[in-house]
Design an enzyme around this catalytic site. Structure first.
Site, PDB file in Angstrom:
ATOM      1  N   ARG A  76      -1.799  -2.084   6.222  1.00 58.37           N
ATOM      2  CA  ARG A  76      -2.846  -2.908   6.621  1.00 58.37           C
ATOM      3  C   ARG A  76      -2.391  -3.887   8.032  1.00 58.37           C
ATOM      4  O   ARG A  76      -3.212  -4.311   8.768  1.00 58.37           O
ATOM      5  CB  ARG A  76      -3.701  -3.994   5.621  1.00 58.37           C
TER       6      ARG A  76
ATOM      7  N   LYS B  68       9.490  -0.228  -3.776  1.00 67.41           N
ATOM      8  CA  LYS B  68       8.843   0.276  -4.690  1.00 67.41           C
ATOM      9  C   LYS B  68       9.770   0.825  -5.944  1.00 67.41           C
ATOM     10  O   LYS B  68      10.834   1.091  -5.589  1.00 67.41           O
ATOM     11  CB  LYS B  68       8.130   1.640  -3.894  1.00 67.41           C
TER      12      LYS B  68
HETATM   13  N1  BES Z   1       1.446   3.538   1.279  1.00 64.39           N
HETATM   14  C1  BES Z   1       1.036   2.684   0.115  1.00 64.39           C
HETATM   15  C2  BES Z   1      -0.137   3.579  -0.384  1.00 64.39           C
HETATM   16  C3  BES Z   1       0.268   4.876  -1.188  1.00 64.39           C
HETATM   17  C4  BES Z   1       0.061   5.188  -2.503  1.00 64.39           C
HETATM   18  C5  BES Z   1       0.094   6.056  -0.140  1.00 64.39           C
HETATM   19  C6  BES Z   1      -0.023   6.182  -3.015  1.00 64.39           C
HETATM   20  C7  BES Z   1       0.008   7.305  -0.815  1.00 64.39           C
HETATM   21  C8  BES Z   1       0.193   7.530  -2.037  1.00 64.39           C
HETATM   22  C9  BES Z   1       0.883   1.366   0.580  1.00 64.39           C
HETATM   23  O1  BES Z   1       1.500   0.775   1.627  1.00 64.39           O
HETATM   24  C10 BES Z   1       1.093   0.583  -0.770  1.00 64.39           C
HETATM   25  O2  BES Z   1       1.854   0.528  -1.267  1.00 64.39           O
HETATM   26  N2  BES Z   1       0.157  -0.132  -1.115  1.00 64.39           N
HETATM   27  C11 BES Z   1      -0.149  -0.990  -2.208  1.00 64.39           C
HETATM   28  C12 BES Z   1      -0.684  -2.316  -1.883  1.00 64.39           C
HETATM   29  C13 BES Z   1      -0.594  -3.345  -3.117  1.00 64.39           C
HETATM   30  C14 BES Z   1       0.930  -3.818  -2.833  1.00 64.39           C
HETATM   31  C15 BES Z   1      -1.514  -4.183  -2.915  1.00 64.39           C
HETATM   32  C16 BES Z   1      -0.390  -0.297  -3.441  1.00 64.39           C
HETATM   33  O3  BES Z   1      -1.414   0.395  -3.502  1.00 64.39           O
HETATM   34  O4  BES Z   1      -0.008  -0.469  -4.501  1.00 64.39           O
HETATM   35 ZN    ZN Z   2       3.296   0.034   1.074  1.00 61.53          ZN
END
Ligand code: BES
Ligand code: ZN
Ligand code: ZN
Length: 489
Positions: A342, A268
């Site tokens: 997931r 990230k």
């Molecule tokens: N933990 C994150 C989602 C999240 C975002 C939680 C903001 C709390 C606040 C999740 O694991 C994630 O990173 N999801 C990605 C998925 C993508 C790579 C398909 C996302 O939402 O960007």
């Molecule tokens: Zn994630």
């Protein structure tokens, strides 16, 4: 924990830091909501006449006295009577709690109606008690005062119900504590030890913790893949509560327990990682829900299942493009290591279906950034393969104001999860409808069991301050689940 006492004696009471009288707002003018005494009529007539106090929702005005039980009387606005809702009661009393906190008050007397108004009293106490929380573990000095005791003036007895509200608020605070703690402290081992500690000695609860060896022999390939970039072992935590041994109904609550989400090799960027200690909010919500359900002794059978791991980054990390085998036997190509929630949920859902044979499953997960874009910080995303389960959750949500909004499981979007190499891919081809494609991925692992998925990425850890909690962890999910199960009984 806040102490709740009842008294019907208006004048023979112990003094508290303030006596609180509620008012409606009628055509812009304040009108006393429940008359218990005419003692103060002359004193509050002036602020009302001058329209300094109009009874507007959450407004507070102070009067001071030389004689009488308290020196301080607070006039509290409940807003317009015909627009009254339980949420308005919570908001008004939460505003009062903020005033009390600013002034370092420890005790309050709340004038409430003498008639039996169970739901109203509950909302009043929730309003005061939910914000009566602060998280100062990492401050070198803590000087915040919390309210210690509230007296409900006008009620003879409300002991058992008061205990129930206290238990629920306590569980919400337990959930918030778990989320607010440092990711380095609240790791998978700590969550497991908290689950054991909290339910210790409870005859209806059984806690089982699977360590890495057990997880490996069970072949939970997706949980193990996500864990590879972390130096802390994963855990699978199973907490079983049997409140209705004769009933066949059995709900499994699955909670995402990513104790820190770096994104893995799909790291990230700055600005997106700082809040990722909240990525175990689903786990905290289901454990808090179980704690409340067990403390209330609800006649239901509920099991919490928590897959817990960090999504770290290391030379041993799982890799985008590689394929891994899930507990269910289905193989998954990793399109993005940041779509890790997931993956661990897939193993937990498949385990739940196979081993626990539930009549329904509800999962809580901070799963997608897309749900924050779609619904913001006040609405949880709901996706379900069962209309009546979805309906019941939405109703519970409107009662507790932990509102949920349903999104469709659009079957045409399933093809986005196709993989060249494996049975499935963990991300869609495109970013659009990211919340739905994530849910469609999960659906592959529930095998037709009635199931609801709650994406709490927006609601679990809001950036802005809310009425009855400061910013950071909200403890979302606990009150929703308690209401849902109470409605089912
Ligand atoms: N933990 C994150 C989602 C999240 C975002 C939680 C903001 C709390 C606040 C999740 O694991 C994630 O990173 N999801 C990605 C998925 C993508 C790579 C398909 C996302 O939402 O960007
Ligand atoms: Zn994630
Ligand atoms: Zn995540």
């Amino acid at each position: 924990m806040i102490e709740i006492k009842c008294t019907t004696h208006f004048s023979k009471r112990k003094a508290t830091d303030a006596l609180v009288l509620p008012f409606w707002s009628e055509k812009g003018k304040a009108k006393e909501a429940f008359k218990l005494t005419s003692k103060f009529e002359n004193d509050y007539s002036l602020p009302i006449k001058c329209a300094d106090f109009t009874g507007k929702l959450g407004a507070c005005a102070s009067l001071y006295f030389d004689k009488g039980v308290e020196k301080r009387v607070i006039l509290l606005g409940l807003g317009e009577e015909d627009k009254f809702s339980l949420e308005n009661a919570r908001i008004a009393y939460a505003e009062l709690a903020q005033v009390a906190r600013k002034n370092d008050w420890k005790t309050l007397s709340l004038q409430v109606p003498a008639v039996d108004q169970e739901e109203y009293l509950q909302a009043v106490v929730e309003g005061v008690a939910l914000p009566n929380y602060h998280f100062d573990l990492y401050k070198s000095k803590s000087k915040k005062t919390l309210l210690k005791t509230i007296y409900l003036v006008g009620v003879k007895q409300w002991n058992r119900e008061a205990k129930d509200v206290q238990a629920v608020v306590n569980a919400v605070h337990f959930t918030r504590d778990l989320i607010n703690g440092n990711a380095d402290d609240v790791n998978p081992l700590y969550i497991a030890s908290e689950a054991k500690r909290v339910f210790k000695g409870s005859s209806k609860v059984n806690v089982t913790v699977f360590d890495k060896k057990a997880i490996t022999s069970m072949k939970m390939g997706l949980l193990l893949a996500v864990n590879r970039g972390s130096n802390i072992d994963p855990r699978l935590i199973v907490v079983e509560y049997k409140g209705a041994p004769k009933s066949k109904e059995h709900t499994v609550l699955v909670g995402k327990g990513v104790t820190y989400d770096t994104g893995g090799l799909n790291l990230k960027p700055t600005g997106y990682m700082e809040e990722m200690k909240c990525d175990m909010s689903g786990a905290a919500a289901v454990l808090g829900s179980l704690k409340a359900i067990a403390d209330l002794d609800l006649p239901v059978n509920v099991t919490a299942v928590v897959p817990a791991t960090e999504n770290g980054i290391d030379a041993t990390s799982f890799k985008p493009g590689d394929c891994y085998k899930s507990y269910s036997g289905k193989t998954v190509e990793i399109g993005n290591t940041d779509a890790e929630g997931r993956l661990i949920l897939a193993d937990a859902l498949a385990y739940s279906v196979k081993k626990l044979k539930p009549t329904q499953i509800i999962d809580f997960a901070t799963l997608t950034g897309a749900v924050v874009v779609a619904l913001g910080e006040d609405m949880t995303g709901l996706m379900s393969n069962d209309d009546s389960l979805a309906q019941d959750l939405m109703e519970a949500g409107s009662k507790t104001y932990e509102r949920v909004w349903r999104l469709p499981l659009v079957k045409e979007y399933k093809k986005q999860l196709k993989s060249k190499f494996a049975d499935l891919k963990n991300i869609g081809e495109k970013r659009e409808a990211g919340t739905i494609t994530a849910a469609l991925f999960l659906q592959e692992f529930v095998e037709g069991t009635p199931w609801a998925h709650l994406d709490i990425a927006g609601t679990a850890y809001p950036g802005k301050s809310k009425i009855y909690h400061n910013s950071s962890a909200s403890g979302i999910g606990v009150r929703l689940m308690v209401q849902y199960f109470k409605d089912k009984i």
